[in-house]
Design an enzyme around this catalytic site. Structure first.
Site, PDB file in Angstrom:
ATOM      1  N   HIS A  93      12.149   4.604   0.576  1.00  0.00           N
ATOM      2  CA  HIS A  93      11.676   3.258   0.257  1.00  0.00           C
ATOM      3  C   HIS A  93      10.782   3.272  -0.977  1.00  0.00           C
ATOM      4  O   HIS A  93      10.042   4.232  -1.225  1.00  0.00           O
ATOM      5  CB  HIS A  93      10.981   2.601   1.451  1.00  0.00           C
ATOM      6  CG  HIS A  93       9.669   3.190   1.869  1.00  0.00           C
ATOM      7  ND1 HIS A  93       8.461   2.752   1.369  1.00  0.00           N
ATOM      8  CD2 HIS A  93       9.361   4.153   2.769  1.00  0.00           C
ATOM      9  CE1 HIS A  93       7.472   3.422   1.932  1.00  0.00           C
ATOM     10  NE2 HIS A  93       7.985   4.280   2.790  1.00  0.00           N
TER      11      HIS A  93
ATOM     12  N   ASP B  15       3.917   7.990  -0.603  1.00  0.00           N
ATOM     13  CA  ASP B  15       4.687   7.368   0.479  1.00  0.00           C
ATOM     14  C   ASP B  15       5.140   5.994  -0.021  1.00  0.00           C
ATOM     15  O   ASP B  15       4.373   5.033   0.008  1.00  0.00           O
ATOM     16  CB  ASP B  15       3.801   7.242   1.717  1.00  0.00           C
ATOM     17  CG  ASP B  15       4.414   6.427   2.842  1.00  0.00           C
ATOM     18  OD1 ASP B  15       5.644   6.265   2.851  1.00  0.00           O
ATOM     19  OD2 ASP B  15       3.649   5.935   3.702  1.00  0.00           O
TER      20      ASP B  15
ATOM     21  N   GLU C 185      10.078  -1.434   3.848  1.00  0.00           N
ATOM     22  CA  GLU C 185       9.752  -0.457   4.887  1.00  0.00           C
ATOM     23  C   GLU C 185       8.315  -0.604   5.361  1.00  0.00           C
ATOM     24  O   GLU C 185       8.038  -0.514   6.565  1.00  0.00           O
ATOM     25  CB  GLU C 185       9.987   0.961   4.360  1.00  0.00           C
ATOM     26  CG  GLU C 185      10.014   2.035   5.455  1.00  0.00           C
ATOM     27  CD  GLU C 185       8.632   2.569   5.835  1.00  0.00           C
ATOM     28  OE1 GLU C 185       8.518   3.242   6.866  1.00  0.00           O
ATOM     29  OE2 GLU C 185       7.647   2.297   5.081  1.00  0.00           O
ATOM     30  N   GLU C 186       7.402  -0.854   4.438  1.00  0.00           N
ATOM     31  CA  GLU C 186       5.987  -0.896   4.811  1.00  0.00           C
ATOM     32  C   GLU C 186       5.644  -2.092   5.691  1.00  0.00           C
ATOM     33  O   GLU C 186       4.573  -2.109   6.299  1.00  0.00           O
ATOM     34  CB  GLU C 186       5.103  -0.898   3.555  1.00  0.00           C
ATOM     35  CG  GLU C 186       5.170   0.387   2.738  1.00  0.00           C
ATOM     36  CD  GLU C 186       4.541   1.594   3.423  1.00  0.00           C
ATOM     37  OE1 GLU C 186       4.069   1.440   4.569  1.00  0.00           O
ATOM     38  OE2 GLU C 186       4.524   2.682   2.818  1.00  0.00           O
TER      39      GLU C 186
ATOM     40  N   ASP D 244      11.425  10.394   3.740  1.00  0.00           N
ATOM     41  CA  ASP D 244      10.143   9.706   3.701  1.00  0.00           C
ATOM     42  C   ASP D 244       9.065  10.784   3.728  1.00  0.00           C
ATOM     43  O   ASP D 244       9.370  11.972   3.825  1.00  0.00           O
ATOM     44  CB  ASP D 244      10.027   8.738   4.878  1.00  0.00           C
ATOM     45  CG  ASP D 244       9.118   7.558   4.608  1.00  0.00           C
ATOM     46  OD1 ASP D 244       8.152   7.737   3.835  1.00  0.00           O
ATOM     47  OD2 ASP D 244       9.360   6.474   5.156  1.00  0.00           O
TER      48      ASP D 244
ATOM     49  N   HIS E 254      -1.490   6.843   3.380  1.00  0.00           N
ATOM     50  CA  HIS E 254      -2.021   5.478   3.304  1.00  0.00           C
ATOM     51  C   HIS E 254      -3.433   5.438   2.721  1.00  0.00           C
ATOM     52  O   HIS E 254      -4.108   4.403   2.776  1.00  0.00           O
ATOM     53  CB  HIS E 254      -1.970   4.762   4.651  1.00  0.00           C
ATOM     54  CG  HIS E 254      -0.594   4.313   5.027  1.00  0.00           C
ATOM     55  ND1 HIS E 254      -0.347   3.281   5.906  1.00  0.00           N
ATOM     56  CD2 HIS E 254       0.626   4.751   4.632  1.00  0.00           C
ATOM     57  CE1 HIS E 254       0.953   3.114   6.045  1.00  0.00           C
ATOM     58  NE2 HIS E 254       1.573   4.000   5.285  1.00  0.00           N
TER      59      HIS E 254
END
Length: 346
Positions: A72, A189, A223-224, A242, A322
């Site tokens: 993603h 990510d 995706e997030e 991922d 994150h």
């Protein structure tokens, strides 16, 4: 086996190109165009879905099953929720950024008419010489705001700039590639994995190699926020690339490819996971098999949407997910090597 020994420069270049483009979920058109151009430059057929996913079609050498790869390219971010009386921006999260890590970060505000302003995300108690609760005030949506780098003193001044609720606030990723091989940045990510797949496509083109079976390489853009994989093309096997998790009770490091056996969506396909482990072991690829306790992928979403496909998940080990993330070239290279073996290039 595909020769990936000299790919560090091109891999990091592609990663930096992707990471330099603001692309929180819902604001991804520009980064999709960039990935699309990279694929087109190497002769691949591409298309976009109605929801904005990019699909790169790679013909196989023989007929049989259809294979899918996905990564993603949407990221975490913020959106303007309201404007305060003194001209600050209150925001709402897009995805799950760790909000305390945003205190003091630079950002860009994108208006609906295409203007871009810079700013800083700050606690509402930002000064040690002024506020008694500077150390203790929560860093959350109610207590963090954006200070705009324009001469504004009230709500009307901000509105005159064209800034309004619903505008995207994009966080500066602060991307750095170190001489020691680390890539450190927000949003590795999953732009790190997307860079792995785009580099793999480039290396396949240069070497004149094709996968054994027809392969759809998909770059998803939601995706997030939980529905990136809902509209992936139907395939027989789907391998998500991922980020791999690094941390408590996990074996993976930033210099390995992580093979996920189970996340909070449940176990991945036993046969596919076993095959990936055997390929890594037989080819001396540095790897770890791990369980991700706080994780879900585009595979789980595709399954929930009804896709009848086997699925597995791998990715380079990423530290501080994150937040201010970091991975290493060796983990990214190991990911490329494992995907190449999985595709049975020839």
């Amino acid at each position: 086996m595909l020769d990936t020994k000299g790919c560090r420069g091109q891999l990091m270049n592609i990663a930096q190109r992707l990471l330099s483009i603001d692309s929180p979920s819902g604001f991804t058109d520009q980064v999709v165009r960039e990935a699309e151009q990279i694929a087109r430059d190497h002769g691949y057929a591409v298309r976009r879905t109605n929801k904005g996913n990019l699909v790169v079609s790679v013909p196989g050498r023989e007929k049989g099953k259809r294979v899918g790869l996905c990564a993603h390219i949407d990221t975490l971010g913020l959106m303007v929720r309201s404007i305060t009386a003194d001209g600050m921006l209150m925001t709402t999260r897009i995805g799950g950024p760790i909000l305390p890590t945003l205190d003091g970060e630079y950002c860009r505000i994108h208006t609906r008419d295409g203007r871009i302003y810079t700013g800083t995300i700050l606690s509402l108690s930002p000064a040690a010489h002024v506020f008694d609760d500077v150390l203790t005030r929560p860093r959350d949506e109610k207590n963090l705001a954006v200070r705009i780098d324009e001469v504004v003193e009230d709500r009307a001044g901000v509105e005159a700039l064209g800034i309004a609720p619903g505008d995207f606030v994009c966080i500066d990723p602060k991307t750095v590639v170190t001489d020691s091989g680390f890539l450190k940045s927000r949003f590795i990510d999953d732009k790190g994995s997307a860079a792995c797949l785009l580099t793999l496509l480039r290396l396949m083109h240069i070497a004149g190699q094709r996968p054994r079976y027809d392969t759809e390489v998909c770059f998803t853009v939601h995706e997030e926020v939980g529905h990136g994989g809902a509209t992936l093309p139907q395939v027989d096997e789907l391998l998500a690339v991922d980020m791999g998790c690094v941390g408590d009770d996990l074996g993976c490091t930033e210099r390995q490819v992580s093979i996920c056996a189970k996340d909070n969506g449940g176990p991945y396909d036993y046969g596919m996971v076993t095959r990936l482990v055997e390929l890594a072991r037989a080819n001396a690829i540095p790897y770890a098999v791990d369980i991700y306790p706080h994780y879900s992928s585009d595979i789980t979403v595709a399954w929930h949407a009804g896709m009848d496909a086997r699925g597995a998940l791998i990715g380079p080990g990423v530290h501080a997910s994150h937040g201010m993330e970091r991975t290493h070239f060796e983990g990214m290279k190991a990911t490329i090597d494992l995907v190449a073996l999985y595709l049975e290039l020839g």
